[in-house]
Write an enzyme that holds these catalytic residues in place. Structure first.
Site, PDB file in Angstrom:
ATOM      1  N   ARG A  90       0.822  -1.210   0.000  1.00 20.29           N
ATOM      2  CA  ARG A  90       0.000   0.000   0.000  1.00 20.29           C
ATOM      3  C   ARG A  90       0.851   1.253   0.000  1.00 20.29           C
ATOM      4  O   ARG A  90       0.312   2.345  -0.026  1.00 20.29           O
ATOM      5  CB  ARG A  90      -0.869   0.014   1.252  1.00 20.29           C
ATOM      6  CG  ARG A  90      -2.335  -0.376   0.994  1.00 20.29           C
ATOM      7  CD  ARG A  90      -2.992  -0.434   2.334  1.00 20.29           C
ATOM      8  NE  ARG A  90      -4.389  -0.242   2.384  1.00 20.29           N
ATOM      9  CZ  ARG A  90      -5.265  -1.234   2.593  1.00 20.29           C
ATOM     10  NH1 ARG A  90      -4.859  -2.478   2.641  1.00 20.29           N
ATOM     11  NH2 ARG A  90      -6.532  -0.957   2.735  1.00 20.29           N
ATOM     12  N   ARG A 161     -18.022  -3.853   8.966  1.00 19.78           N
ATOM     13  CA  ARG A 161     -16.698  -3.631   9.531  1.00 19.78           C
ATOM     14  C   ARG A 161     -16.693  -2.291  10.243  1.00 19.78           C
ATOM     15  O   ARG A 161     -17.314  -1.344   9.785  1.00 19.78           O
ATOM     16  CB  ARG A 161     -15.665  -3.592   8.406  1.00 19.78           C
ATOM     17  CG  ARG A 161     -14.895  -4.862   8.289  1.00 19.78           C
ATOM     18  CD  ARG A 161     -14.080  -4.872   7.035  1.00 19.78           C
ATOM     19  NE  ARG A 161     -13.137  -3.747   6.933  1.00 19.78           N
ATOM     20  CZ  ARG A 161     -12.245  -3.647   5.960  1.00 19.78           C
ATOM     21  NH1 ARG A 161     -12.168  -4.569   5.043  1.00 19.78           N
ATOM     22  NH2 ARG A 161     -11.424  -2.614   5.907  1.00 19.78           N
ATOM     23  N   ARG A 172     -10.005   6.720   4.665  1.00 21.27           N
ATOM     24  CA  ARG A 172      -9.264   5.635   4.002  1.00 21.27           C
ATOM     25  C   ARG A 172      -9.000   5.992   2.545  1.00 21.27           C
ATOM     26  O   ARG A 172      -7.955   5.653   1.992  1.00 21.27           O
ATOM     27  CB  ARG A 172     -10.045   4.315   4.130  1.00 21.27           C
ATOM     28  CG  ARG A 172      -9.969   3.772   5.553  1.00 21.27           C
ATOM     29  CD  ARG A 172     -11.020   2.714   5.825  1.00 21.27           C
ATOM     30  NE  ARG A 172     -10.905   1.560   4.976  1.00 21.27           N
ATOM     31  CZ  ARG A 172     -11.918   0.736   4.712  1.00 21.27           C
ATOM     32  NH1 ARG A 172     -13.107   0.952   5.237  1.00 21.27           N
ATOM     33  NH2 ARG A 172     -11.725  -0.297   3.945  1.00 21.27           N
TER      34      ARG A 172
END
Ligand code: AMP
Length: 218
Positions: A90, A161, A172
């Site tokens: 990432r 989640r 995010r």
């Protein structure tokens, strides 16, 4: 030489869903750093306690932590015939570390970049549900369970989640843009096999079929 399939794409692009389908079809392990980290959080290990707040804030955990997890996982014999990496790397630093590990293990990186329109991501992610018992993933809009919010396999009540709330999803996405998007340029420059795949056209099985065709395994 076996392939390490690296699934890239923003949160909500379907990396996890595709990883499960492709792992089944190709008979190779699915390695999700997000799943591994969530297991640590649930089991309250030392690592889990360290990363819990970072994850619920929608930020990336430190590179060394995920690098160590992935390096250990790739050293297991079931990865010799290839593997699917979902959610890793990432950052460019993770990708550089991964390149060394894959070279040492004789695995060839193959990138599958799932592109999804940003406008659909938030809607899509907030409809996401997971089975707390077996980990199966659903989406109330695109991939609903047969019975209202219950797992098809074991009937357990599905849960969202913790980091799938709209506010955390936005954070995010910011982390993705700032830290992960540069990876696309990195991989294009070093000249690895790179496939762009639309992640929002067709059912998950159709998208998986398209990926397998691109890999020459359709
Ligand atoms: P995911 O399930 O892939 O969306 O990951 C959930 C969360 O776990 C992310 O928002 C990060 O906090 C953490 N995480 C997972 N993979 C990585 C990674 N490769 N690098 C840093 N943090 C990660």
């Amino acid at each position: 030489m076996s392939d390490a399939l690296i699934l890239l794409g923003p949160p909500g692009s379907g990396k996890g869903t595709q990883a499960v389908l492709l792992a089944e079809r190709l008979g190779i392990p699915h390695i999700s750093t997000g799943d591994i980290l969530r297991e640590h959080v649930a089991a309250r290990t030392e690592l889990g306690r360290r990363v819990e707040a970072i994850m619920s804030a929608g930020q990336l955990v430190p590179d060394e932590l995920v690098n160590t997890i992935v390096e250990e996982r790739l050293s297991r014999p079931d990865c010799e015939g290839g593997c699917i990496l979902d959610g890793y790397p990432r950052t460019v630093a993770q990708a550089e570390r991964l390149a060394e590990v894959l070279a040492r293990r004789g695995l060839r990186p193959v990138i599958v970049n799932l592109a999804v329109d940003y406008n659909v991501i938030v809607t899509r992610i907030t409809a996401r549900r997971q089975c707390p018992v077996c980990g199966a993933s659903y989406n109330l809009i695109t991939n609903p369970p047969r019975e209202d919010e219950r797992c098809d396999r074991d009937g357990a009540a599905l849960a969202a989640r913790q980091d799938d709330s709209e506010e955390v999803v936005r954070r995010r996405l910011e982390a993705y843009e700032r830290q992960t998007l540069p990876l696309i340029e990195y991989y294009r420059q070093i000249g690895v096999v790179f496939h762009d795949v639309p992640g929002d056209r067709g059912a998950p099985e159709q998208i998986a079929g398209r990926i397998l065709e691109l890999l020459g395994k359709g």
